[in-house]
Enzyme design. Structure first.
Site, PDB file in Angstrom:
ATOM      1  CE1 TYR A 131       2.652  16.769 -14.682  1.00 41.03           C
ATOM      2  CE2 TYR A 131       2.138  18.611 -12.716  1.00 41.03           C
ATOM      3  CZ  TYR A 131       3.644  18.005 -13.594  1.00 41.03           C
ATOM      4  OH  TYR A 131       4.530  18.312 -13.183  1.00 41.03           O
ATOM      5  CG  HIS A 169      -4.531  29.115 -25.127  1.00 42.47           C
ATOM      6  ND1 HIS A 169      -4.126  30.120 -26.421  1.00 42.47           N
ATOM      7  CD2 HIS A 169      -2.302  28.753 -25.403  1.00 42.47           C
ATOM      8  CE1 HIS A 169      -2.417  29.596 -26.711  1.00 42.47           C
ATOM      9  NE2 HIS A 169      -1.995  28.882 -26.766  1.00 42.47           N
ATOM     10  NE  ARG A 172       6.266  20.215 -17.465  1.00 41.01           N
ATOM     11  CZ  ARG A 172       5.275  19.035 -18.209  1.00 41.01           C
ATOM     12  NH1 ARG A 172       4.798  19.221 -19.002  1.00 41.01           N
ATOM     13  NH2 ARG A 172       6.151  18.205 -18.522  1.00 41.01           N
ATOM     14  N   GLY A 192       5.277   4.818 -20.268  1.00 44.13           N
ATOM     15  CA  GLY A 192       5.658   5.046 -19.640  1.00 44.13           C
ATOM     16  C   GLY A 192       4.815   6.248 -19.335  1.00 44.13           C
ATOM     17  CE1 TYR A 230      -5.132  21.098 -20.438  1.00 43.22           C
ATOM     18  CE2 TYR A 230      -5.241  18.944 -21.707  1.00 43.22           C
ATOM     19  CZ  TYR A 230      -5.155  20.335 -21.995  1.00 43.22           C
ATOM     20  OH  TYR A 230      -5.515  21.326 -22.589  1.00 43.22           O
ATOM     21  CD  GLU A 276      -7.670  30.641 -26.511  1.00 45.44           C
ATOM     22  OE1 GLU A 276      -7.447  31.758 -25.950  1.00 45.44           O
ATOM     23  OE2 GLU A 276      -6.534  30.272 -26.721  1.00 45.44           O
ATOM     24  CE1 TYR A 320      -4.218  34.270 -28.532  1.00 50.65           C
ATOM     25  CE2 TYR A 320      -5.143  34.397 -26.526  1.00 50.65           C
ATOM     26  CZ  TYR A 320      -4.970  33.333 -27.858  1.00 50.65           C
ATOM     27  OH  TYR A 320      -5.122  32.308 -27.388  1.00 50.65           O
TER      28      TYR A 320
END
Length: 405
Positions: free
Chosen positions: A208, A85, A206, A275, A190, A137, A95
């Site tokens: 990564y 988040h 996204r 992978g 990430y 958070e 929220y």
């Protein structure tokens, strides 16, 4: 605070959630994004399209209802989701939007009036859960805020370099457009990136893994291109990055975060990946190299074949330079041109039961990353060998977490 009767009402919905949870959460996401279209640039629409987000939320709502008497048991999952988040810059007022749409969805799907005691009970329960997330958070946001070189929300980065790593994976070297520093982060964490997706006409986020050790002036991500397969549409963000984003372009980037990272460089470490799951492992390995690899490291990797084996030469070079590093590579479908002992070590699926105690030492920390079935299989194999569960650290692709038996 939930009353005893309200708690009983929430627990009474468990059978309904088990049977209809995905239908409920799918309805919820459609309702919320229809009423709040600006959130389409916050939520990954690819996960909406595949149903992964609805399944993850359904599992989370069910888990909360099942553990309503003691929600503290869910804190490891709360911590993981809270980092996600934060990487998407979700704030406390969001929220309220989620809660309103969730309660109306329960009412509309189950055909229960909003005035019903069940809706009231779920309103109180959701409020308690939201408070847990907001406080978790807030702590993470405050850590970023007080760290020099970190940042809140989105920051513009320039693509300094694109480097193909395999037939499917390309690395992107990202530098801050403002020329400012990048705070040190933990190896294995990430970022979120956000790009304009032409097919949708809006930006999409996204997440990564940073695929290199922490660097003061750039962040590297290594992105697998998710191609179309049968009825499955290709990944919007990964294909945009591969095909549309060029060197010199700017993209939105969030600060590195996440609770999967190298915990103890002074211990033996075993890095197991499937992978593109090798990206956090390479980050951890490169960090250990920067420390002159104080303890032996086992790097175990599985992929389809050599065409999709990313960073193969980098690992070979490190192995020559650092005798403490041992590697083992399994190709599920090796090509005729690929040589066993040179390109790979094992033909077929990775089977940890065939490895020696030297390769899987009892006193090491273990890190797993890859597709969910791969993760579950390797976790089970490690436990069967007598590795303590507390020594096994995991990270899964996509939404939600991984369940281990």
């Amino acid at each position: 605070m939930l009353t005893d009767s309200q708690r009983d009402l929430v627990k009474a919905t468990v059978p309904v959630l088990r049977e209809n949870g995905v239908a409920l959460t799918s309805y919820f996401y459609n309702r919320m994004l229809t009423n709040n279209p600006d959130l389409k640039e916050t939520f990954n629409l690819g996960h909406q399209r595949s149903g992964a987000q609805a399944q993850a939320l359904a599992g989370a709502v069910l888990a909360y209802a099942e553990n309503i008497d003691d929600p503290s048991v869910l804190m490891p999952v709360v911590e993981m989701v809270a980092h996600k988040h934060v990487s998407l810059n979700i704030q406390a007022p969001d929220y309220n939007i989620v809660g309103e749409n969730l309660l109306h969805s329960i009412s509309e799907v189950l055909e229960i009036p909003m005035e019903d005691d069940l809706i009231t009970a779920w309103g109180v329960a959701y409020g308690q859960l939201a408070d847990i997330f907001i406080e978790t958070e807030k702590r993470i946001y405050e850590e970023h805020q007080k760290t020099t070189g970190s940042w809140l929300g989105w920051r513009k980065f320039t693509v300094a370099k694109k480097v193909p790593e395999s037939a499917e994976i390309t690395s992107f070297y990202l530098k801050p457009s403002d020329g400012g520093p990048i705070a040190p982060h933990q190896a294995g964490q990430y970022i979120s990136v956000r790009v304009m997706v032409p097919e949708l006409g809006l930006k999409q986020p996204r997440q990564y893994t940073v695929s290199d050790s922490p660097q003061p002036d750039y962040i590297r991500i290594s992105v697998k291109r998710e191609d179309s397969k049968g009825d499955k549409i290709g990944g919007w963000v990964s294909n945009t990055l591969h095909q549309n984003v060029q060197e010199g372009d700017e993209i939105d980037v969030s600060a590195p975060t996440g609770n999967f990272f190298l915990f103890d460089s002074s211990k033996k470490n075993v890095l197991i990946s499937g992978g593109v799951g090798l990206t956090p492992m390479v980050a951890m390995l490169n960090h250990l190299v920067s420390l002159n690899m104080p303890q032996p490291v086992q790097f175990i990797h599985a992929c389809r074949d050599g065409k999709v084996h990313a960073m193969k030469q980098h690992l070979k070079d490190l192995k020559v330079e650092h005798p403490q590093l041992s590697t083992m590579v399994a190709y599920e479908f090796p090509q005729d041109s690929e040589v066993k002992g040179e390109d790979y070590d094992v033909a077929g699926r990775l089977d940890l039961s065939t490895l020696s105690d030297e390769q899987l030492p009892k006193d090491a920390d273990y890190y797993l990353c890859g597709p969910v079935p791969f993760m579950q299989e390797q976790h089970k194999a490690l436990v069967a060998r007598g590795i303590n569960r507390a020594q096994i650290h995991t990270e899964a692709f996509g939404t939600g977490g991984v369940t281990f038996s």
